[in-house]
Motif scaffolding. Structure first.
Motif, PDB file in Angstrom:
ATOM      1  N   VAL A 132       4.967  -2.893 -10.376  1.00  0.00           N
ATOM      2  CA  VAL A 132       6.419  -2.799 -10.554  1.00  0.00           C
ATOM      3  C   VAL A 132       7.187  -3.037  -9.262  1.00  0.00           C
ATOM      4  O   VAL A 132       8.404  -3.254  -9.293  1.00  0.00           O
ATOM      5  N   ARG A 133       6.491  -2.989  -8.093  1.00  0.00           N
ATOM      6  CA  ARG A 133       7.200  -3.148  -6.823  1.00  0.00           C
ATOM      7  C   ARG A 133       6.275  -3.744  -5.773  1.00  0.00           C
ATOM      8  O   ARG A 133       5.087  -3.414  -5.711  1.00  0.00           O
ATOM      9  N   LEU A 134       6.854  -4.642  -4.942  1.00  0.00           N
ATOM     10  CA  LEU A 134       6.128  -5.259  -3.835  1.00  0.00           C
ATOM     11  C   LEU A 134       6.790  -4.938  -2.510  1.00  0.00           C
ATOM     12  O   LEU A 134       8.021  -4.867  -2.419  1.00  0.00           O
ATOM     13  N   GLU A 135       5.989  -4.764  -1.461  1.00  0.00           N
ATOM     14  CA  GLU A 135       6.475  -4.688  -0.088  1.00  0.00           C
ATOM     15  C   GLU A 135       5.438  -5.398   0.778  1.00  0.00           C
ATOM     16  O   GLU A 135       4.356  -4.848   1.035  1.00  0.00           O
ATOM     17  N   HIS A 136       5.758  -6.627   1.192  1.00  0.00           N
ATOM     18  CA  HIS A 136       4.790  -7.462   1.899  1.00  0.00           C
ATOM     19  C   HIS A 136       3.503  -7.511   1.069  1.00  0.00           C
ATOM     20  O   HIS A 136       3.554  -7.896  -0.088  1.00  0.00           O
ATOM     21  N   THR A 137       2.362  -7.111   1.650  1.00  0.00           N
ATOM     22  CA  THR A 137       1.116  -7.179   0.881  1.00  0.00           C
ATOM     23  C   THR A 137       0.671  -5.800   0.400  1.00  0.00           C
ATOM     24  O   THR A 137      -0.515  -5.473   0.392  1.00  0.00           O
ATOM     25  N   CYS A 138       1.614  -4.992  -0.024  1.00  0.00           N
ATOM     26  CA  CYS A 138       1.326  -3.746  -0.726  1.00  0.00           C
ATOM     27  C   CYS A 138       2.078  -3.757  -2.052  1.00  0.00           C
ATOM     28  O   CYS A 138       3.218  -4.220  -2.117  1.00  0.00           O
ATOM     29  N   ALA A 139       1.425  -3.257  -3.084  1.00  0.00           N
ATOM     30  CA  ALA A 139       2.022  -3.250  -4.422  1.00  0.00           C
ATOM     31  C   ALA A 139       1.921  -1.851  -5.018  1.00  0.00           C
ATOM     32  O   ALA A 139       0.936  -1.140  -4.796  1.00  0.00           O
ATOM     33  N   ILE A 140       2.955  -1.461  -5.735  1.00  0.00           N
ATOM     34  CA  ILE A 140       2.977  -0.162  -6.412  1.00  0.00           C
ATOM     35  C   ILE A 140       2.954  -0.403  -7.916  1.00  0.00           C
ATOM     36  O   ILE A 140       3.744  -1.209  -8.427  1.00  0.00           O
ATOM     37  N   ASP A 141       2.036   0.274  -8.611  1.00  0.00           N
ATOM     38  CA  ASP A 141       1.969   0.079 -10.056  1.00  0.00           C
ATOM     39  C   ASP A 141       2.825   1.114 -10.780  1.00  0.00           C
ATOM     40  O   ASP A 141       3.455   1.977 -10.160  1.00  0.00           O
ATOM     41  N   ALA A 142       2.854   1.015 -12.095  1.00  0.00           N
ATOM     42  CA  ALA A 142       3.744   1.861 -12.894  1.00  0.00           C
ATOM     43  C   ALA A 142       3.407   3.342 -12.788  1.00  0.00           C
ATOM     44  O   ALA A 142       4.253   4.202 -13.086  1.00  0.00           O
ATOM     45  N   ASP A 143       2.194   3.668 -12.370  1.00  0.00           N
ATOM     46  CA  ASP A 143       1.789   5.062 -12.210  1.00  0.00           C
ATOM     47  C   ASP A 143       1.995   5.573 -10.783  1.00  0.00           C
ATOM     48  O   ASP A 143       1.653   6.724 -10.483  1.00  0.00           O
ATOM     49  N   GLY A 144       2.534   4.729  -9.905  1.00  0.00           N
ATOM     50  CA  GLY A 144       2.753   5.140  -8.527  1.00  0.00           C
ATOM     51  C   GLY A 144       1.588   4.870  -7.598  1.00  0.00           C
ATOM     52  O   GLY A 144       1.649   5.226  -6.414  1.00  0.00           O
ATOM     53  N   GLY A 145       0.518   4.270  -8.096  1.00  0.00           N
ATOM     54  CA  GLY A 145      -0.606   3.921  -7.241  1.00  0.00           C
ATOM     55  C   GLY A 145      -0.226   2.812  -6.273  1.00  0.00           C
ATOM     56  O   GLY A 145       0.483   1.871  -6.654  1.00  0.00           O
ATOM     57  N   VAL A 146      -0.668   2.921  -5.023  1.00  0.00           N
ATOM     58  CA  VAL A 146      -0.343   1.935  -3.996  1.00  0.00           C
ATOM     59  C   VAL A 146      -1.599   1.135  -3.664  1.00  0.00           C
ATOM     60  O   VAL A 146      -2.628   1.705  -3.295  1.00  0.00           O
ATOM     61  N   PHE A 147      -1.496  -0.188  -3.785  1.00  0.00           N
ATOM     62  CA  PHE A 147      -2.610  -1.097  -3.522  1.00  0.00           C
ATOM     63  C   PHE A 147      -2.198  -2.068  -2.415  1.00  0.00           C
ATOM     64  O   PHE A 147      -1.110  -2.655  -2.483  1.00  0.00           O
ATOM     65  N   CYS A 148      -3.052  -2.230  -1.414  1.00  0.00           N
ATOM     66  CA  CYS A 148      -2.719  -3.101  -0.284  1.00  0.00           C
ATOM     67  C   CYS A 148      -3.861  -4.055   0.024  1.00  0.00           C
ATOM     68  O   CYS A 148      -5.033  -3.763  -0.232  1.00  0.00           O
ATOM     69  N   TRP A 149      -3.508  -5.182   0.607  1.00  0.00           N
ATOM     70  CA  TRP A 149      -4.492  -6.181   1.029  1.00  0.00           C
ATOM     71  C   TRP A 149      -3.966  -6.878   2.278  1.00  0.00           C
ATOM     72  O   TRP A 149      -2.814  -6.711   2.653  1.00  0.00           O
TER      73      TRP A 149
END
Length: 442
Positions: A132-149
């Motif tokens: 649901v949201r991007l910040e550079h190469t980090c993404a936040i999913d609908a449950d609030g999980g933060v994924f980065c690469w």
């Protein structure tokens, strides 16, 4: 691996050539300003600098009519603020993310077999869904999980600040609503407020407890003066926390925090005099913001030929100053200056800025050796020039030193400028363009 709980937190107080790397002209090295230059006697038209309290600060809406359709656009980061990282990612309306451009730091988030190859062909980041949201190469999913690469402070080791992750890793933090990060530090907005971690050499994470801050700070809560709901987080050499009421708190490097302070750096969050703010873009020690339709920019001075700052001009650009654009603006973007070596001489590539006008027209100014200002020329843009041949009004704009991309209201992405790293996303490597080209989204 670094992990913690919410309860634990509460207890812790270019060049135009199609086949050459972009080069930089020395004659442009002295051209730098937050505001496009005007003559000493010229007066800024009131219509361009007067603040309108009734101005609708919301960006133009994206209306998807067909797939693929992008709903937001970001730049990628390299291994540092000065390595010339050139790339972009788009959030697609199906909740996946597509990236293209430079990949030396793993910014594209593809499978290991892709290696570190740059790519002119956008492809989906491996394993991301329901984003649901991007910040550079980090993404936040609908449950609030933060994924980065990519390369960054992604909490994968207690022994080092950063790691390189060629496919997304889930950060061991509680659910977050916003994320901001630089190559060496990061902050996330949790239910109880912001938590920051990483290198604290510029005090952008937390207050120093001794003259020599540790190389790595574990995630720790940050107390800010404003307790109203938060709209976004932004981080570079300074950290900015934007609230729903348009108030902004900042802390970190000075100049970079965009407010007056006797501390340099200043680790204590305090309010910017500029308000209400609707949008911010920051990179290294430079930033821009939008307030009531007016763009404002600030930052550290560009070093001179010997790469030293004069004490009497260190804070010349420390406070936000209005920029001159032909119409009120919704969004604004900036780049950092870039230092390169040409035939043994160090050359400074000046900055560049772009802004989205209320009509959806797009304007850029500054460095333009690769056509990244979008006016069809390679002349330095000392005043804001209108980007030509956009297929539809722009909803947002993002800039790297040598290329520019715009998210259009149709959900399409168009890019222009240097394509040495494939950052135009057209499927063709090193085929630069002086005018916008459509990105081939997957």
């Amino acid at each position: 691996m670094v992990a913690f709980s919410a309860a634990g937190l509460a207890a812790v107080s270019c060049s135009s050539s199609n086949d050459e790397r972009p080069t930089f002209e020395a004659e442009d090295a002295s051209r730098e300003a937050s505001v496009p230059p005007t003559s000493d006697d010229a007066e800024v038209p009131d219509a361009l600098t007067s603040r309108d309290a009734s101005f609708d600060a919301a960006a133009l809406a994206v209306s998807c009519t067909s797939d693929p359709c992008a709903t937001s656009l970001v730049t990628t980061l390299g291994t540092s603020d000065t390595d010339g990282a050139e790339g972009f990612c788009a959030l697609l309306r199906d909740g996946t993310v597509a990236c293209w451009g430079a990949n030396q730091a793993g910014q594209l988030g593809r499978a290991d077999e892709a290696g570190a190859l740059d790519s002119p062909s956008p492809a989906r980041v491996v394993g991301l869904t329901n984003i649901v949201r991007l910040e550079h190469t980090c993404a936040i999913d609908a449950d609030g999980g933060v994924f980065c690469w990519g390369t960054g402070p992604f909490l994968q080791s207690d022994a080092q600040v950063t790691s390189t992750e060629r496919t997304p890793v889930k950060l061991p933090i509680p659910s977050a609503s916003y994320m901001g990060f630089s190559p060496i530090a990061a902050c996330a907005e949790l239910a109880d407020g912001p938590v920051c971690w990483g290198s604290n050499t510029l005090a952008q994470v937390a207050a120093w407890t001794n003259p020599h801050p540790p190389a790595f700070l574990a995630p720790s809560p940050v107390a800010t003066p404003n307790t109203t709901p938060v709209r976004n987080l932004y981080m570079a050499n300074a950290t900015f926390r934007l609230h729903d009421d348009g108030i902004v708190d900042s802390w970190g490097a000075n100049p970079a925090i965009a407010r007056e302070s006797s501390l340099a750096p200043d680790p204590y969050p305090a309010k910017l005099a500029l308000e209400p703010v609707s949008h911010i873009d920051v990179v290294a020690s430079n930033g821009c913001a939008v307030s009531l339709g007016i763009g404002y920019c600030w930052g550290a001075p560009i070093p001179e030929a010997k790469f030293s700052f004069k004490p009497d001009n260190l804070f010349d650009r420390a406070l936000p100053e209005p920029v001159i654009v032909p119409e009120p603006v919704h969004r604004i973007a900036t780049t950092n200056h870039v230092v390169t070596t040409v035939l043994g001489d160090k050359i400074i590539q000046p900055q560049r800025w772009c802004a989205v006008g209320a009509s959806g027209a797009l304007f850029c100014w500054g460095f333009n050796a690769s056509g990244q200002a979008g006016d069809g020329t390679q002349h330095y843009a000392s005043e804001a020039v209108k980007v030509v041949s956009l297929a539809a009004p722009a909803a947002d704009v993002k800039t790297t030193p040598n290329a520019t991309c715009a998210l259009l209201t149709t959900g399409k992405v168009h890019c222009w400028g240097s394509n040495f790293y494939g950052q135009l996303g057209t499927g063709k490597l090193k085929a630069s363009s002086l005018v916008p080209q459509e990105v081939v989204l997957p």
